[in-house]
Design a protein around this motif. Structure first.
Motif, mmCIF file in Angstrom:
data_model
loop_
_atom_site.group_PDB
_atom_site.id
_atom_site.type_symbol
_atom_site.label_atom_id
_atom_site.label_comp_id
_atom_site.label_asym_id
_atom_site.label_seq_id
_atom_site.Cartn_x
_atom_site.Cartn_y
_atom_site.Cartn_z
ATOM 1 N N ALA A 155 0.837 -1.202 0.000
ATOM 2 C CA ALA A 155 0.000 0.000 0.000
ATOM 3 C C ALA A 155 0.873 1.254 0.000
ATOM 4 O O ALA A 155 0.569 2.227 -0.707
ATOM 5 N N ILE A 156 1.944 1.221 0.758
ATOM 6 C CA ILE A 156 2.868 2.364 0.782
ATOM 7 C C ILE A 156 3.509 2.545 -0.584
ATOM 8 O O ILE A 156 3.666 3.681 -1.061
ATOM 9 N N ARG A 157 3.832 1.461 -1.267
ATOM 10 C CA ARG A 157 4.387 1.540 -2.622
ATOM 11 C C ARG A 157 3.386 2.183 -3.578
ATOM 12 O O ARG A 157 3.742 3.058 -4.372
ATOM 13 N N VAL A 158 2.110 1.764 -3.503
ATOM 14 C CA VAL A 158 1.073 2.359 -4.349
ATOM 15 C C VAL A 158 0.984 3.863 -4.071
ATOM 16 O O VAL A 158 0.906 4.670 -5.000
ATOM 17 N N ASP A 192 4.502 10.227 -6.745
ATOM 18 C CA ASP A 192 5.493 10.446 -7.814
ATOM 19 C C ASP A 192 4.808 10.933 -9.089
ATOM 20 O O ASP A 192 5.255 11.886 -9.718
ATOM 21 N N GLN A 193 3.716 10.271 -9.472
ATOM 22 C CA GLN A 193 2.986 10.653 -10.678
ATOM 23 C C GLN A 193 2.332 12.028 -10.541
ATOM 24 O O GLN A 193 2.170 12.744 -11.518
ATOM 25 N N ALA A 194 1.974 12.380 -9.319
ATOM 26 C CA ALA A 194 1.344 13.677 -9.071
ATOM 27 C C ALA A 194 2.382 14.795 -8.945
ATOM 28 O O ALA A 194 2.017 15.953 -8.748
ATOM 29 N N GLY A 195 3.675 14.433 -9.021
ATOM 30 C CA GLY A 195 4.727 15.437 -8.890
ATOM 31 C C GLY A 195 4.999 15.842 -7.469
ATOM 32 O O GLY A 195 5.536 16.912 -7.202
ATOM 33 N N ASP A 196 4.667 14.981 -6.526
ATOM 34 C CA ASP A 196 4.873 15.264 -5.102
ATOM 35 C C ASP A 196 5.830 14.216 -4.530
ATOM 36 O O ASP A 196 5.584 13.633 -3.488
ATOM 37 N N ALA A 197 6.911 13.956 -5.244
ATOM 38 C CA ALA A 197 7.882 12.944 -4.821
ATOM 39 C C ALA A 197 8.828 13.520 -3.784
ATOM 40 O O ALA A 197 9.174 14.689 -3.822
#
Length: 129
Positions: A114-117, A123-128
């Motif tokens: 779940a943490i990986r998801v 990451d995809q939202a640009g909040d990495a």
């Protein structure tokens, strides 16, 4: 607690607020696929998201994130509700704190998945980080 009748429209309005206009159109199409889908959508959308009850929308979304994550087999739905939680005002820290609560109850592999998801979502939202 006294409940008032909730309409599908009220729920769809809240879903649209959380997830955008595309999600509303998708749910409306899904509700017409089969009688089972229509009932499931009416319950989830009309009765759960349409209600203005004790839990605010952010808390409802964090609970939904926790439940979907704990299942271990609902990654697509988890991604949708991660977005919903963000749109309802949950911070990245609140979402990861919610997921951190899982491992004693679900086991480490389910919690880590779940943490990986969630990490992929951010990451995809640009909040990495």
């Amino acid at each position: 607690m006294t409940r008032t009748p909730i309409t599908m429209e009220a729920g769809l309005q809240r879903i649209e607020t959380l997830l955008g206009k595309d999600s509303r159109a998708s749910m409306e199409r899904a509700a017409h696929d089969t009688p089972l889908t229509a009932r499931a959508e009416a319950i989830a959308v009309g009765e759960i998201y349409g209600e203005h009850g004790t839990l605010d929308l952010k808390t409802r979304e964090l609970v939904t994130v926790a439940v979907l994550a704990a299942r271990g087999d609902a990654a697509p739905q988890l991604r949708v509700h991660l977005q919903g939680a963000r749109n309802a005002g949950a911070s990245r820290a609140e979402i990861f704190a919610t997921l951190d609560q899982l491992h004693p109850y679900t086991g480490l592999p389910v919690a880590l998945n779940a943490i990986r998801v969630a990490r992929e979502f951010f990451d995809q939202a640009g909040d990495a980080r």
